[in-house]
Each structure stands twice: as structure tokens, then as C-alpha cells.
Scaffold this motif. Structure first.
Motif, PDB file in Angstrom:
ATOM      1  N   TYR A  90     -73.177 -30.948 -31.640  1.00  0.00           N
ATOM      2  CA  TYR A  90     -71.984 -30.659 -32.445  1.00  0.00           C
ATOM      3  C   TYR A  90     -72.324 -30.039 -33.799  1.00  0.00           C
ATOM      4  O   TYR A  90     -71.447 -29.541 -34.486  1.00  0.00           O
ATOM      5  CB  TYR A  90     -71.172 -31.943 -32.674  1.00  0.00           C
TER       6      TYR A  90
ATOM      7  N   PHE B 160     -72.961 -31.715 -36.275  1.00  0.00           N
ATOM      8  CA  PHE B 160     -72.207 -32.525 -37.219  1.00  0.00           C
ATOM      9  C   PHE B 160     -72.482 -33.998 -36.950  1.00  0.00           C
ATOM     10  O   PHE B 160     -72.660 -34.422 -35.810  1.00  0.00           O
ATOM     11  CB  PHE B 160     -70.707 -32.236 -37.036  1.00  0.00           C
TER      12      PHE B 160
ATOM     13  N   GLY C  67     -79.164 -36.563 -38.353  1.00  0.00           N
ATOM     14  CA  GLY C  67     -78.431 -35.710 -39.283  1.00  0.00           C
ATOM     15  C   GLY C  67     -79.098 -35.653 -40.645  1.00  0.00           C
ATOM     16  O   GLY C  67     -79.304 -34.581 -41.224  1.00  0.00           O
TER      17      GLY C  67
ATOM     18  N   THR D 261     -75.635 -35.163 -32.165  1.00  0.00           N
ATOM     19  CA  THR D 261     -75.576 -34.625 -33.517  1.00  0.00           C
ATOM     20  C   THR D 261     -75.944 -33.143 -33.527  1.00  0.00           C
ATOM     21  O   THR D 261     -75.308 -32.324 -34.189  1.00  0.00           O
ATOM     22  CB  THR D 261     -76.542 -35.410 -34.431  1.00  0.00           C
TER      23      THR D 261
ATOM     24  N   LYS E   6     -80.747 -32.254 -42.026  1.00  0.00           N
ATOM     25  CA  LYS E   6     -80.039 -31.538 -43.070  1.00  0.00           C
ATOM     26  C   LYS E   6     -80.633 -31.801 -44.453  1.00  0.00           C
ATOM     27  O   LYS E   6     -80.850 -30.893 -45.235  1.00  0.00           O
ATOM     28  CB  LYS E   6     -78.555 -31.938 -43.049  1.00  0.00           C
TER      29      LYS E   6
ATOM     30  N   GLU F   3     -66.262 -37.017 -44.806  1.00  0.00           N
ATOM     31  CA  GLU F   3     -66.544 -35.629 -44.444  1.00  0.00           C
ATOM     32  C   GLU F   3     -67.682 -35.528 -43.442  1.00  0.00           C
ATOM     33  O   GLU F   3     -67.759 -34.602 -42.648  1.00  0.00           O
ATOM     34  CB  GLU F   3     -66.937 -34.828 -45.694  1.00  0.00           C
TER      35      GLU F   3
ATOM     36  N   SER G  20     -72.325 -31.763 -42.071  1.00  0.00           N
ATOM     37  CA  SER G  20     -72.218 -30.685 -41.083  1.00  0.00           C
ATOM     38  C   SER G  20     -73.290 -29.635 -41.346  1.00  0.00           C
ATOM     39  O   SER G  20     -74.068 -29.749 -42.290  1.00  0.00           O
ATOM     40  CB  SER G  20     -70.818 -30.075 -41.113  1.00  0.00           C
TER      41      SER G  20
END
Lengths: 290, 335, 254
Positions: free
Chosen positions: B245, B247, B96, B242, B100, B161, B164
Motif C-alpha cells: 500500500y 502506507f 514503515g 505496508t 521511511k 495520518e 505514507s
């Protein structure tokens, strides 16, 4: 501020020690790793709540019955599950862990969550120590905790069954030849450890609502304390509780409550690197350390 | 007094086909070829045939099968992990973050998460390897739950959180076939690995670590390697999910990822990898079919877990294997 | 490492080794020398610290005090696997083979050792064949059923030979046998003693911890007697039992 730290650090330490003693004791006596320990804690909480609110028994009676039930549950787990896989460490770990999960998740499934699930405090009000208010419940925790520690000491050193416990813990073969039934003692030790978890629950749970997640938290904390103090060493467990207990309160005051768990994690990692068997771990040099 | 005893005898076809050079009938060839080929064919066809909802189930079944195999591998070296979620979560977060925040493309961040995740898990757990028994279980149980709490409390990596908006796979076929190939690869690679000399030494560590040490083999280093291998598989699962989804968050350290693999391996049968595979393909779809019972899922897995470890520790796969290779009959014996 | 050298090469020297377990003194200031090609017997009543001594030499226990030198190198406090790599092999009192594996596969473990890899030029090759060679050396008939049987089902005599084969497979220079003879029948002994004699004649050094004195005295070059963790006698077998302190230690127990 230091006064708060000292008083609440002490209380926090006693709570940690209370929640970890049962796990450590069971393992120390019979080598059974009771991974259902957190579930026993929650079981005691909900049973006593049910007795109190559904059967409307007096608090004292419901607490005692809950403790007895939890001990019986521990004994039953030994008799019907553990006895069949005794000596197979892998199976013992998996089986107790599984039993714990069944109990905890069953409570969750049955809808045991919410604000109504609280146990009453022993007595209301609070006491001013120096400039710090401490509620009576916390004083009860400290008082009973200390009494329990002293009682356990006398129990294991001066009663017949306590001495049998220690005999098995030190040398199972010799104890067997002296006519001590190690299976029965191991069963008793699991029951005894579960009973201690129940006592801790009755004392500690009134501080908030009973929630299933506490079961996991209790298990994590008990493990953390045992890893740091040394498995099977009661003195080590108390020592580790005070180290972590104070360290948590200090980080709470200095940098905020969210860092409390990090302290435990760091303590575990440090102790594993420096002295893997824990502060006072009674690892037999050849048999358990490799 | 007459008593009866169960006698087990190898089937003729097994005895004949054990020797690879003497396969002399079509039936014998099938006997040898069907068990390994059946899962391959089924897994290759399923993504094409299944409706999209069940395709997702297939994906998560494969993920749990992989986690179960990585758990099984560790048990084979004498390490009982109660926290495959640690491997899973570490891999998930690395994927992730690198996707990201660092902006790495999907085909680079998954391999990175796999290898780096395996390495981090091995390094984290290496100190425990000096102790026998329950310490490993205790530490593996505690670490993922603690990391979850730490992420929650400190707000690191998105806190509650999560992160995402992570790049998804280009299409569902890529997704399905990637995990199908990974699962099949792991299945056959693990089964092969444990029969090599290297695998033999790993197994010997579980049986008698002191004997292995006394011939000059550094068992801590060997166990750390095993941790790395298992960690890589777990971390790959995390990284993969990851991206499925899009996320990553605290649920990556959830107990589900520790318990379901454990149950699958125990129900299927430990030590064979095929057992873990089979177990996952029974339990995961079953839990999907029983979605109605919701929270009872974990209770059910745990119940299977306890039941099998106490009553049927050999698991389903061994049972099927025995029936496939041997026949049984009762014989009378004098007592 | 001075005047001792002129006889034969000193291979092992223990100096003032001490080890206690929580107040119980298992080994107290033990010193002895061992020369290449020697067969040293270590005897003593039960609980006299023999196995602790083995564990100290092979690194399974760390001595509280004292020093161990192997071929002039200080190996005190080394890990067991490091000690094995420089050529010290041992057997265990409680023999636990890798029970599910066939006998010859048991030898894969020592053959996989970094020591063997280094000695055979950095590559492993076909270990199965080599394993069978070593089994043949300790009296397993090649390609017979005992070679392929799970080690857990082997008769006692074969298990002991398998242990010996493990030491051979490691290509050890110093072999420490912890009660190898215990529980063996006369016939089994008769088949195992020549293997040990052959080892010594090939230049290996052997330490034997033994309770079966008669068989030991027949093959040992020298015997060390332990009692309550201390060396009470050190000499050639024919003279050792004549010493009054040895007789006293063994009175009643032998």
C-alpha cells in the motif's frame, strides 16, 4: 484543581467499575468469558433508544425493558451457543467473541450511527460541589453505582440464588452434589452479567451519543480493569477501577487526555509482570496458574 | 432393536500408498502427490493468469492465510489469540518507520520488521504465559486496540495520518510471488514443524502443561518461542502489506486482521494449517465477491465463525480429508 | 548433612515443611530424611496432605515455611522444571497421557528434556528408538500394537507403566509415584511391582504415595504416616501399624 481531580476521578472510577462488574461477575461465577459484553452494552442502548423513539414508551419503561431484553439475549447466547461448547475454553472464547461481533457490526451495518442516537439524561441541571459543577447525570451514575454495589453484595450473600452463585463459583462439584444445577446457574450468570452491562449502558450512555465503537471501548475497559483487579474478584475490580479511574483523570489534567489510554496500557503491562493474576485475583494456585 | 451406525474404513488406495516404498501404480502416485502439489501449482500459476485487480485479491488472500496459520500455530500450543492484528500492526509500523524514517531499502526492512516484530510481540506477551485460560485472549484482544487508540491520541508515528510514501515493490510480479512463496513455505514448514519432536513437545504443552513441566522442560520458554515464531509470521504480513500500500497507519491494528484469520482457521479446520490456508482461500475471495454488502462483511465472517465453532468444529479441511482417505457405510448394530 | 551421611548418602531432606490454603493447613511442619536406594512409602487417610507434600517437593507448590534439600542442595522455591532437571521425576494422581499420540511418542516429551540431552552428551539422536527401549523396560512388547496405539486407548495397567517409563526416560534418581497402584487389578499389580523392585535394586530412590497398604508394605523399606498434614509415625513397615496413633488415624477409614 485538586478538587476537580478528586470529584471527577471518583466519577470516572465508578463508571469504570460499572462497566466491568458484569463481565467479572459472570466469569467469577461460572467461568464463562463473555467477550460479547461490549455488544450487550450497546444492544441495551439501542433497544432502549428504539423503544423510546419508535414506540414512544416512557423513558423509565423503555430502560427497564431494554435491561430485560439484554438479559434475555445473554441467556439465549448461553442456551443456543455456549451450552454446546461448554468447558472448551478455546471455543467459549471464540464463540462469545463472534456473537459480540455479529451484534455490533450488524448495528453498524443497519446504520445506527449519528447524533440522533442519544438517550435522555435522568434529570437536567447540575450541582455545585465546592467550586466544581457536576451535572445530575453523573451524580445519578455515582449514586446508582454505589447502590448497585451494595445491592450486589446483599444479593450474593443473603438470597438463595445469590448463594447458589457463590456456591458454584467456589466449588462446582460440591455445589452439584447439593442439587444446584450448574448449567442453569451458569446461564443465569451470563444473563445477569449482560443485565448489568445494560444497567451501565442506561446510566452512562446519556452522556453522549450511542456509537458502535463504544462497544469495543467498553470491552477494552472492562478487560483492562479485570486484568488489573484480578478476574472474578469483585473487590479487585472496584479497586482496579479506582486506581485506573484516578490515574486517568490525573494524566488528563497533567498532560492531556490523549495519554489516558496509555495509562491503562502501562497498568496492564506492569501488573502482568509483577502479579499476573491481578491485584486480588483468586487464581487457584494449581489449577489456573502454571 | 436394530440401530445403525456409520462405519468409516480407509480406502484401499490410501492403505496401499501410505507406505512410501510400495507405490506401484501411476494412480497411487497421483493419490499421494496431488494434495500437496495442487496448491503449489495453482498458486504459482495464478499470478501470471489473473487480471491485476484479482491479483491484489490473491495477495490479500495469501496475507490472511499466513495470519490464519500463525493463529492456528498458537492455538496448537494452547494460546487463543484474539489479536493477530497486534503482530500485523507491529510489523507494519516497524517496516514503515525503518523504510521511511531510517531510509532502509525494502529488502532489508522487511526481514528486520519480521524478526524484530516477532521478538517485540513475544516480549510483550510473555508475562501472560504464566496464566491459563482466558487471560491470553483478553490481553491479545486489548493490546492492538489500545495501541491503535494511543497512536490516534498521541500522534506518534504520524498519528491519524499514518506514514505514507513508503517504497513500493518494483513490480506486481515480485509482490505476488514473494507472498505466494512465503505462504507456501509457511504452509509446509508449519506442517512439518508440528510433526517434529519439537512440535510434539509444543502440542503436549497444550494437552497437559504440568506433565511437560514435570520432565524438566521450561514451558514458558517453549511458549515464548512459539509466540516468536507466530509473531514473525504476523509481522512479516504487516511489513509486506505496508510496502504493497505504500502506507502504514492506524488501520494496521484494525479488528479485521484479528477476525478474518480467526474465521479462516476455524472454518477451514484448526490444527492442520492446510485448513487455515483453505479457509482463507474461501473467505477472502468470497468477501471480495460480496463487496456490495460492505459493512456486512464482518458480520458474515463472525457468523461463519460462531456457526463452525458450535456446529462443525472440525472444519472443512478435516471433512475433505476424511472423504479423500476413507469411505463410509451404514452398518446395523444390535442394541 | 553431618552424622546422617555415614549410613548411606542422604538424597532428600525435608525440614519443617508447611503449606496452608486459605486457612486450611494442608501440610504442617513435616520433616523427613531419605537415603539413596531407599523405597519410602507415604500413607495417610484422605486429605492428610500426601499429594500436597509431593507438590511441595516437586516445586508445583511453594512451601509457606520450611526447606527442601536434594543431594545437599537447597531446592526450596525452585520451579518444577528446574527440579526435574536435577533428577526428581514424578507421576500424577490423575493420569492424563497425551491421548492422541501413540504410546511411544508419549516418551518423546521426557526424552526431549534438557536433562536427558545433557546426560547423553548434548545431542538428541533418534528419540523414537530410545522411547521404544524404555517401553520395553516397563513391559510393553516391542513393536506390538500397544506401542503404536494412541495412549488414550491404553488399558489402565499400561497407562501406569507408561507413567513409570516417563520417569525412567528422564533418567531420574528420585522417583515419586503418586498413587500408582490405585485402580489396578491383582494381576496388573503383580506385573508392575517387579518393575519398581528392579528400579530400587538399580539404585534409584523411590517415594510411593499409596492407599493400598498391603502391597506397599511388602516392598517399602520405610513408611511415613501423615495425618492432618503432620507426620505421626516414621518407621519400618512391620512395626508401623502397631503404633496406637496410626491405628487411631486409620480406624474407620481402613
Amino acid at each position: 484543581m485538586w478538587e476537580v481531580a478528586i470529584i471527577y476521578g471518583f466519577i470516572n472510577s465508578v463508571i469504570l467499575a460499572l462497566t466491568a462488574l458484569g463481565f467479572s461477575l459472570t466469569f467469577g461465577i461460572s467461568g464463562v468469558p463473555n467477550f460479547a459484553y461490549g455488544a450487550m452494552y450497546i444492544f441495551a442502548g439501542f433497544v432502549s433508544w428504539l423503544l423510546l423513539n419508535k414506540l414512544e414508551l416512557p423513558f423509565f419503561a423503555s430502560a427497564l425493558i431494554a435491561i430485560a431484553f439484554t438479559a434475555i439475549l445473554g441467556a439465549a447466547m448461553y442456551r443456543f451457543v455456549l451450552l454446546r461448547v461448554r468447558g472448551l475454553v478455546i471455543s467459549e472464547v471464540i464463540a462469545t467473541f463472534g456473537v459480540g461481533l455479529i451484534i455490533l457490526e450488524l448495528f453498524r451495518y443497519l446504520g445506527f450511527s449519528g447524533f440522533e442516537y442519544t438517550l435522555p439524561v435522568f434529570s437536567d441541571g447540575s450541582l455545585l460541589i465546592g467550586h466544581t459543577y457536576v451535572d445530575y447525570q453523573r451524580l445519578w451514575i455515582v449514586g446508582v453505582g454505589i447502590l448497585l454495589a451494595i445491592g450486589l453484595y446483599f444479593f450474593t450473600h443473603h438470597t438463595k440464588i445469590g448463594l447458589a452463585f457463590r456456591g458454584i463459583a467456589q466449588d462446582e462439584h460440591t455445589a452439584l452434589s447439593l442439587g444446584i444445577n450448574s448449567d442453569r446457574i451458569a446461564g443465569l450468570s451470563v444473563a445477569f452479567g449482560s443485565g448489568l452491562a445494560a444497567v451501565a449502558a442506561i446510566l452512562i450512555l446519556p452522556r453522549g451519543t450511542i456509537s458502535v465503537n463504544d462497544g469495543y471501548d467498553v470491552l477494552i475497559n472492562a478487560m483492562a480493569v479485570c486484568i488489573i483487579g484480578g478476574l472474578g474478584s469483585s473487590v479487585g475490580v472496584v479497586l482496579a477501577s479506582f486506581i485506573i479511574g484516578y490515574a486517568q483523570i490525573m494524566t488528563d489534567i497533567l498532560s492531556g487526555p490523549q495519554w489516558k489510554m496509555i495509562i491503562s496500557l502501562i497498568a496492564i503491562l506492569v501488573i502482568l509482570v509483577v502479579k499476573p493474576s491481578g491485584l486480588l485475583g483468586k487464581q487457584k494456585e494449581l489449577e489456573e496458574r502454571i | 432393536m436394530k440401530q445403525r451406525r456409520k462405519e468409516r474404513i480407509d480406502r484401499g488406495i490410501k492403505a496401499r500408498s501410505d507406505d512410501v516404498f510400495s507405490l506401484n501404480s501411476f494412480r497411487e502416485m497421483l493419490y499421494v502427490a496431488v494434495p500437496p502439489l495442487a496448491p503449489v501449482l495453482i498458486l504459482l500459476i495464478l499470478p501470471l493468469e489473473l487480471p491485476s485487480y484479482w491479483q491484489k485479491v490473491l495477495v490479500s488472500t495469501c496475507v490472511f492465510a499466513l495470519l490464519a496459520m500463525s493463529w492456528d500455530f498458537l492455538v496448537g500450543v494452547g494460546m487463543v489469540s484474539l489479536g493477530q492484528a497486534l503482530f500485523f500492526g507491529v510489523g507494519a509500523y516497524i517496516a514503515g518507520i525503518s523504510n521511511k524514517i531510517l531510509g532502509l531499502p525494502i529488502w532489508i526492512d522487511i526481514p528486520i520488521a519480521t524478526v524484530l516484530g516477532g521478538a517485540i510481540c513475544a516480549v510483550l506477551l510473555t508475562p501472560v504465559l504464566r496464566l491459563r485460560g482466558v487471560y491470553f485472549s483478553m490481553v491479545t484482544l486489548v493490546l492492538p486496540l489500545m495501541l491503535e487508540r494511543i497512536v490516534e491520541a498521541s500522534g506518534a508515528f504520524g498519528g491519524t495520518e499514518g506514514i505514507s510514501g513508503i517504497t513500493p515493490f518494483p513490480n506486481s510480479y515480485t509482490e505476488s510471488y514473494l507472498i505466494v512463496f512465503a505462504t507456501l513455505f509457511a504452509l509446509f514448514a508449519f506442517r512439518r514443524l508440528v510433526t517434529t519432536d519439537y512440535g510434539l513437545v509444543l502440542k503436549a504443552i497444550k494437552d497437559n502443561d504440568r506433565a511437560v513441566m514435570s520432565v524438566g522442560i521450561n514451558i514458558y520458554w517453549m511458549k515464548a518461542q512459539a509466540l516468536f515464531i507466530s509473531g514473525c509470521v504476523g509481522a512479516f504480513c504487516g511489513a509486506f502489506i505496508t510496502h504493497v500500500y505504500g502506507f502504514v497507519g492506524m488501520p494496521s491494528f484494525a479488528l479485521d486482521y484479528s477476525i478474518l484469520p480467526l474465521s479462516s482457521a476455524v472454518v477451514g479446520g484448526m490444527g492442520t494449517f492446510a485448513g487455515s490456508f483453505l479457509g482463507a482461500f474461501i473467505l477472502v475471495p468470497l468477501s471480495e465477491a460480496l463487496r456490495g454488502i460492505g459493512g456486512l462483511r464482518i458480520v458474515l465472517y463472525s457468523f461463519f465463525l460462531v456457526f463452525f465453532i458450535v456446529a462443525l468444529p472440525e472444519g472443512i479441511f478435516h471433512y475433505i480429508q476424511r472423504k479423500y482417505q476413507q469411505f463410509e457405510r451404514w452398518v446395523e448394530v444390535d442394541k | 548433612m553431618t552424622d546422617q551421611n555415614n549410613k548411606t548418602n542422604l538424597i532428600l531432606r525435608a525440614q519443617n515443611l508447611s503449606k496452608s490454603f486459605g486457612g486450611v493447613k494442608a501440610v504442617v511442619s513435616v520433616s523427613f530424611d531419605l537415603h539413596e536406594g531407599e523405597l519410602l512409602g507415604v500413607i495417610g487417610p484422605n486429605g492428610s496432605g500426601k499429594t500436597t507434600l509431593v507438590n511441595l517437593i516437586t516445586g508445583f507448590l511453594k512451601p509457606d515455611r520450611g526447606k527442601i534439600e536434594y543431594k545437599g542442595q537447597d531446592i526450596t522455591g525452585w520451579t518444577p522444571y528446574r527440579i526435574a532437571r536435577i533428577g526428581i521425576a514424578r507421576t500424577f494422581q490423575m493420569i492424563r497421557p497425551f491421548a492422541e499420540l501413540p504410546s511411544f511418542k508419549n516418551l518423546i516429551i521426557p526424552l526431549y528434556s534438557p536433562r536427558v540431552k545433557a546426560l547423553s552428551g548434548g545431542k538428541y539422536g533418534d528419540l523414537d528408538a530410545v522411547a521404544k527401549d524404555y517401553l520395553e523396560e516397563v513391559g510393553f512388547e516391542r513393536e506390538s500394537s500397544v506401542t503404536y496405539k494412541p495412549a488414550g486407548s491404553l488399558p489402565h495397567g499400561y497407562l501406569k507403566r507408561l507413567e513409570l517409563a516417563k520417569c525412567l526416560a528422564l533418567r531420574a534418581d528420585l522417583i515419586i509415584l503418586d498413587e500408582l497402584f490405585s485402580g489396578l487389578s491383582i494381576a496388573e499389580l503383580a506385573s508392575i511391582v517387579p518393575i519398581i523392585e528392579k528400579l530400587v535394586s538399580e539404585g534409584k530412590t523411590v517415594i510411593m504415595i499409596e492407599h493400598r497398604l498391603r502391597e506397599l508394605f511388602r516392598i517399602a523399606d520405610r513408611v511415613v504416616v501423615l495425618n492432618y498434614g503432620s507426620v505421626i509415625a516414621d518407621g519400618i513397615p512391620s512395626e508401623i501399624m502397631e503404633k496406637p496413633e496410626v491405628r487411631k488415624a486409620y480406624l474407620g477409614s481402613e
